[in-house]
Design an enzyme around this catalytic site. Structure first.
Site, PDB file in Angstrom:
ATOM      1  N   HIS A  31       1.216  -0.651   0.324  1.00  0.00           N
ATOM      2  CA  HIS A  31      -0.140  -0.087  -0.109  1.00  0.00           C
ATOM      3  C   HIS A  31       1.262   1.287   0.603  1.00  0.00           C
ATOM      4  O   HIS A  31       1.903   1.339   0.689  1.00  0.00           O
ATOM      5  CB  HIS A  31      -0.866  -0.293   1.497  1.00  0.00           C
ATOM      6  CG  HIS A  31      -0.987  -1.664   0.939  1.00  0.00           C
ATOM      7  ND1 HIS A  31      -0.993  -1.934   1.849  1.00  0.00           N
ATOM      8  CD2 HIS A  31      -2.854  -1.290   1.233  1.00  0.00           C
ATOM      9  CE1 HIS A  31      -1.909  -3.326   1.998  1.00  0.00           C
ATOM     10  NE2 HIS A  31      -2.950  -3.119   1.016  1.00  0.00           N
ATOM     11  N   LYS A  62      -1.963  -8.522  -4.177  1.00  0.00           N
ATOM     12  CA  LYS A  62      -2.698  -6.648  -3.766  1.00  0.00           C
ATOM     13  C   LYS A  62      -1.975  -5.361  -4.010  1.00  0.00           C
ATOM     14  O   LYS A  62      -0.805  -5.658  -2.946  1.00  0.00           O
ATOM     15  CB  LYS A  62      -3.105  -7.238  -2.892  1.00  0.00           C
ATOM     16  CG  LYS A  62      -4.059  -5.914  -2.310  1.00  0.00           C
ATOM     17  CD  LYS A  62      -4.798  -6.110  -0.898  1.00  0.00           C
ATOM     18  CE  LYS A  62      -5.261  -4.415  -0.755  1.00  0.00           C
ATOM     19  NZ  LYS A  62      -5.649  -4.127   1.015  1.00  0.00           N
ATOM     20  N   LYS A 105     -16.352  22.372 -20.565  1.00  0.00           N
ATOM     21  CA  LYS A 105     -17.319  22.516 -21.406  1.00  0.00           C
ATOM     22  C   LYS A 105     -16.623  23.201 -22.413  1.00  0.00           C
ATOM     23  O   LYS A 105     -17.085  22.569 -23.723  1.00  0.00           O
ATOM     24  CB  LYS A 105     -18.772  23.228 -21.138  1.00  0.00           C
ATOM     25  CG  LYS A 105     -19.341  22.772 -20.193  1.00  0.00           C
ATOM     26  CD  LYS A 105     -20.778  23.174 -20.106  1.00  0.00           C
ATOM     27  CE  LYS A 105     -21.555  22.976 -18.343  1.00  0.00           C
ATOM     28  NZ  LYS A 105     -23.188  22.686 -18.625  1.00  0.00           N
ATOM     29  N   ASP A 159     -28.138  21.242 -22.602  1.00  0.00           N
ATOM     30  CA  ASP A 159     -28.482  22.235 -21.761  1.00  0.00           C
ATOM     31  C   ASP A 159     -29.320  23.255 -22.431  1.00  0.00           C
ATOM     32  O   ASP A 159     -30.200  23.714 -22.130  1.00  0.00           O
ATOM     33  CB  ASP A 159     -26.949  23.072 -21.078  1.00  0.00           C
ATOM     34  CG  ASP A 159     -26.847  22.890 -20.365  1.00  0.00           C
ATOM     35  OD1 ASP A 159     -26.843  21.600 -19.592  1.00  0.00           O
ATOM     36  OD2 ASP A 159     -25.609  22.939 -20.369  1.00  0.00           O
TER      37      ASP A 159
HETATM   38  P1  NAP Z   1     -20.960  30.126 -13.830  1.00  0.00           P
HETATM   39  O1  NAP Z   1     -20.372  30.188 -15.880  1.00  0.00           O
HETATM   40  O2  NAP Z   1     -19.774  30.875 -12.743  1.00  0.00           O
HETATM   41  O3  NAP Z   1     -21.767  31.946 -14.638  1.00  0.00           O
HETATM   42  C1  NAP Z   1     -22.093  32.248 -12.699  1.00  0.00           C
HETATM   43  C2  NAP Z   1     -22.783  33.588 -13.525  1.00  0.00           C
HETATM   44  O4  NAP Z   1     -23.521  33.648 -12.627  1.00  0.00           O
HETATM   45  C3  NAP Z   1     -21.422  34.511 -13.849  1.00  0.00           C
HETATM   46  O5  NAP Z   1     -22.543  35.568 -14.464  1.00  0.00           O
HETATM   47  C4  NAP Z   1     -22.011  35.466 -12.369  1.00  0.00           C
HETATM   48  O6  NAP Z   1     -22.103  36.635 -12.799  1.00  0.00           O
HETATM   49  C5  NAP Z   1     -22.935  34.903 -12.049  1.00  0.00           C
HETATM   50  N1  NAP Z   1     -23.057  35.528 -10.524  1.00  0.00           N
HETATM   51  C6  NAP Z   1     -22.239  34.538  -9.189  1.00  0.00           C
HETATM   52  N2  NAP Z   1     -22.330  34.446  -7.964  1.00  0.00           N
HETATM   53  C7  NAP Z   1     -23.266  35.978  -8.183  1.00  0.00           C
HETATM   54  C8  NAP Z   1     -23.434  37.029  -7.588  1.00  0.00           C
HETATM   55  N3  NAP Z   1     -22.663  36.543  -6.144  1.00  0.00           N
HETATM   56  N4  NAP Z   1     -24.419  37.865  -7.653  1.00  0.00           N
HETATM   57  C9  NAP Z   1     -24.705  37.932  -9.054  1.00  0.00           C
HETATM   58  N5  NAP Z   1     -23.992  37.430  -9.694  1.00  0.00           N
HETATM   59  C10 NAP Z   1     -23.536  36.351  -9.948  1.00  0.00           C
HETATM   60  O7  NAP Z   1     -22.278  28.869 -13.742  1.00  0.00           O
HETATM   61  P2  NAP Z   1     -22.648  28.047 -14.936  1.00  0.00           P
HETATM   62  O8  NAP Z   1     -22.482  27.001 -15.340  1.00  0.00           O
HETATM   63  O9  NAP Z   1     -23.786  29.329 -16.120  1.00  0.00           O
HETATM   64  O10 NAP Z   1     -23.479  27.593 -13.426  1.00  0.00           O
HETATM   65  C11 NAP Z   1     -24.653  28.817 -13.448  1.00  0.00           C
HETATM   66  C12 NAP Z   1     -25.681  27.869 -12.800  1.00  0.00           C
HETATM   67  O11 NAP Z   1     -26.553  27.085 -13.533  1.00  0.00           O
HETATM   68  C13 NAP Z   1     -25.216  26.700 -11.985  1.00  0.00           C
HETATM   69  O12 NAP Z   1     -25.500  27.411 -10.225  1.00  0.00           O
HETATM   70  C14 NAP Z   1     -25.935  25.966 -12.076  1.00  0.00           C
HETATM   71  O13 NAP Z   1     -27.120  25.796 -10.769  1.00  0.00           O
HETATM   72  C15 NAP Z   1     -26.932  25.902 -13.141  1.00  0.00           C
HETATM   73  N6  NAP Z   1     -27.344  24.773 -13.614  1.00  0.00           N
HETATM   74  C16 NAP Z   1     -28.131  24.059 -13.718  1.00  0.00           C
HETATM   75  C17 NAP Z   1     -28.553  23.295 -14.797  1.00  0.00           C
HETATM   76  C18 NAP Z   1     -29.165  21.984 -14.521  1.00  0.00           C
HETATM   77  O14 NAP Z   1     -29.572  20.770 -15.788  1.00  0.00           O
HETATM   78  N7  NAP Z   1     -30.867  22.616 -14.112  1.00  0.00           N
HETATM   79  C19 NAP Z   1     -27.215  22.827 -15.211  1.00  0.00           C
HETATM   80  C20 NAP Z   1     -26.142  23.158 -15.279  1.00  0.00           C
HETATM   81  C21 NAP Z   1     -25.757  24.999 -13.670  1.00  0.00           C
HETATM   82  P3  NAP Z   1     -20.277  37.892 -13.218  1.00  0.00           P
HETATM   83  O15 NAP Z   1     -20.251  36.693 -14.893  1.00  0.00           O
HETATM   84  O16 NAP Z   1     -20.158  38.688 -12.770  1.00  0.00           O
HETATM   85  O17 NAP Z   1     -19.267  36.504 -12.973  1.00  0.00           O
END
Ligand code: NAP
Length: 527
Positions: free
Chosen positions: A132, A158, A308, A349
């Protein structure tokens, strides 16, 4: 057949046997009694084995090999000998390669109690020789394996080491496949789960799984997870392998729904969390090596933050196909390795979001044309959703904390939307309160667990006929949705998007429709 083995740190015989009985009930084939701290009464060790509800391995792991026994070495070997003197004997005893090599006297004692070519006493107990490393892959890993393969008394090889990357698993599979002696090769830690689950696919002697979350080594899954999430009973050498690639992915619910989906459509596949650190180089090296290992049958993945964009770049570099709108979006969440080995990437998405909204409202995608969409955020998910709704002829208004990011999206996706009868404009988050849209979509993490009391639209004057969709799926009903519902709006949960984006992934991989009711049920049971 690979044995599902539950390790038990023995405190006393009653506790160990009741734990072993529960392991048997849960579907384990074998238990490993770790007697590191159970070394006061040699007779009790004999009794532990004789009365065991399941066949067993007996191990007394010293501190110098990561265990808890810190006593005398002769006494340790005497306990192992005592494990083998009763009317029922252990299936195996485990001894470290280092100890085995160090002492001729020890080998002589062990020779009397285990099966080997010259054994005349009709003993069937096999000797597991083990090694290990809790820090990482030892430099002399293969030399250690070779020594175990040659050792006269050793029946089983192992090795276990702390994995630093998913690539470590591939070497574990090679070690299992490359030896004529039964072999156990396991990677510890979150990067090593594949070696534990796929031990059965590669024909390892056993894998370890725990009854509760406390294992005897980092990264051991529970019996419940390995049997009921990772489909242990169905795994075989032909099982196709899928996963969710991201960092972090430990919290992801994708393994729960996709494995349940494979089960429901009777597809011979298994789906694992696949943590890969942020850089493109790591993504390329890891995903490339998993695809190249043909015996692994790695056929596809869901891809999440932060990979992504990396997925599109990788598939293009490999001369694969990227679906045109996905290329326009600039982020993909789905990889398929086709039967001819070529790669395909797409983004489910945007379709997931469109279908969640249309399904929730009982309308067709075409009915969305002309609707105004207030979209909060400008990250990866926002980008896909803007392309989706813009492409349906909607007028999308982006409200983001960093306005320049919204403006970049207008620049990159604006023409695409105009060509389809829609439009995209961007404003700062401070303008959200004065807006008046048909549909609002939250694409920020505001309101996500653990900060469930936050809402990106706190104090907003919702109107009764508005539609509010939150992409967050944990919790299923966020503060934003609660507030909107209380004001009479129609609300749609991120959970609906989650199952709607997963369904086309499963369809792409299996050729069968994604069973959304099964996905929903699996999520409900998980909560
Ligand atoms: P991301 O690329 O990190 O983008 C997050 C966005 O939220 C950015 O535009 C950011 O603004 C803004 N933000 C973060 N914190 C903030 C705050 N405190 N106040 C104001 N704006 C804020 O994330 P993402 O991949 O797009 O994911 C976003 C959300 O989508 C996730 O939280 C997740 O819950 C959801 N999601 C859902 C699914 C589903 O299948 N339902 C799948 C994937 C993701 P700035 O540009 O100013 O940084």
């Amino acid at each position: 057949m690979t044995k599902l083995t539950v390790p038990i740190m023995v405190q006393n015989i009653e506790h160990a046997h009741s734990y072993a009985a529960k392991a048997a009930e849960a579907g384990a084939d074998l238990v490993e009694y770790r007697i590191d701290l159970f070394t006061e009464d040699a007779k009790a060790v004999t009794e532990l084995v004789v009365e065991s509800p399941l066949p067993c391995i007996v191990t007394c792991r010293p501190t110098w090999e990561g265990g808890l026994y810190d006593g005398d070495e002769d006494a340790r070997i005497a306990f192992l000998e005592h494990a083998c003197v009763g009317v029922r004997k252990p299936a195996y005893i485990d001894l470290e390669l280092v100890a085995y090599e160090r002492s001729a006297n020890l080998r002589l004692k062990i020779k009397g109690v285990v099966d080997h070519a010259e054994q005349v006493k009709g003993i069937d107990t096999g000797l597991i020789l083990s090694s290990h490393d809790f820090e990482g892959r030892p430099k002399d890993l293969l030399q250690r394996v070779a020594k175990m393969a040659e050792a006269e008394l050793g029946r089983v090889i192992k090795v276990a080491w702390a994995a630093k990357s998913l690539r470590d698993n591939l070497e574990a599979f090679e070690i299992v496949q490359g030896n004529y002696k039964p072999t156990i090769a396991l990677c510890m830690g979150e990067h090593g789960l594949a070696s534990r689950v796929l031990a059965k696919k590669f024909g390892a002697l056993l894998t370890f799984a725990t009854l509760s979350d406390e294992g005897t080594a980092p990264g051991q899954p529970t019996v419940q997870a390995i049997k009921h999430v990772y489909r242990w009973d169905k795994l075989n050498e032909k099982t196709k392998v899928y996963g969710v690639i991201g960092e972090p992915v430990g919290h992801s619910l994708s393994p729960v729904i996709h494995n349940a989906g494979f089960e429901a459509v009777n597809f011979d596949g298994v789906y694992l969390p696949m943590p890969i650190e942020k850089s493109y180089e790591s993504f390329k090296a890891t995903v490339g090596s998993w695809i190249d290992q043909k015996d692994l049958d790695f056929k596809g993945a869901s891809v999440t933050i932060p990979h992504k964009e990396n997925l599109i770049r990788f598939v293009k570099e490999m001369d694969g196909e990227v679906e045109p709108l996905t290329e326009q979006i600039g982020a993909a969440n789905t990889l398929a390795v086709r039967d001819d080995g070529s790669l395909y990437a797409c983004n489910t998405d945007y379709a997931g979001a469109l279908d969640a909204v249309c399904g929730g409202l009982g309308i067709l995608r075409d009915d969305l044309a002309g609707k105004s969409i207030g979209l909060i955020g400008a990250g990866g998910v926002a980008r896909a959703i803007i392309a989706g709704f813009g492409g349906q002829g909607c007028d999308v208004q982006i409200y983001n904390r960093t306005m320049s990011k919204g403006e970049i999206l207008v620049e990159e996706l604006g023409v695409y939307a105009i060509d389809r009868g829609g439009s995209i404009i961007a404003a700062g988050l401070d303008k959200l309160m004065q807006s008046d849209c048909d549909v609002y979509i939250n694409c920020t993490p505001i309101g996500m667990l653990p900060k469930i009391d936050a809402s990106p639209m706190e104090g907003f004057a919702f109107k009764q006929n508005m539609i509010v969709f939150d992409t967050i799926y944990n919790p299923a009903e966020t503060k934003l949705l609660k507030d909107a519902k209380a004001a009479g709006c129609k609300t749609i949960s991120g959970m609906d998007m989650f199952v709607n984006q997963a369904a086309p992934q499963l369809e792409l991989w299996t050729g069968q429709a994604g069973p959304m009711d099964v996905f929903r049920e699996a999520l409900k049971n998980k909560r």
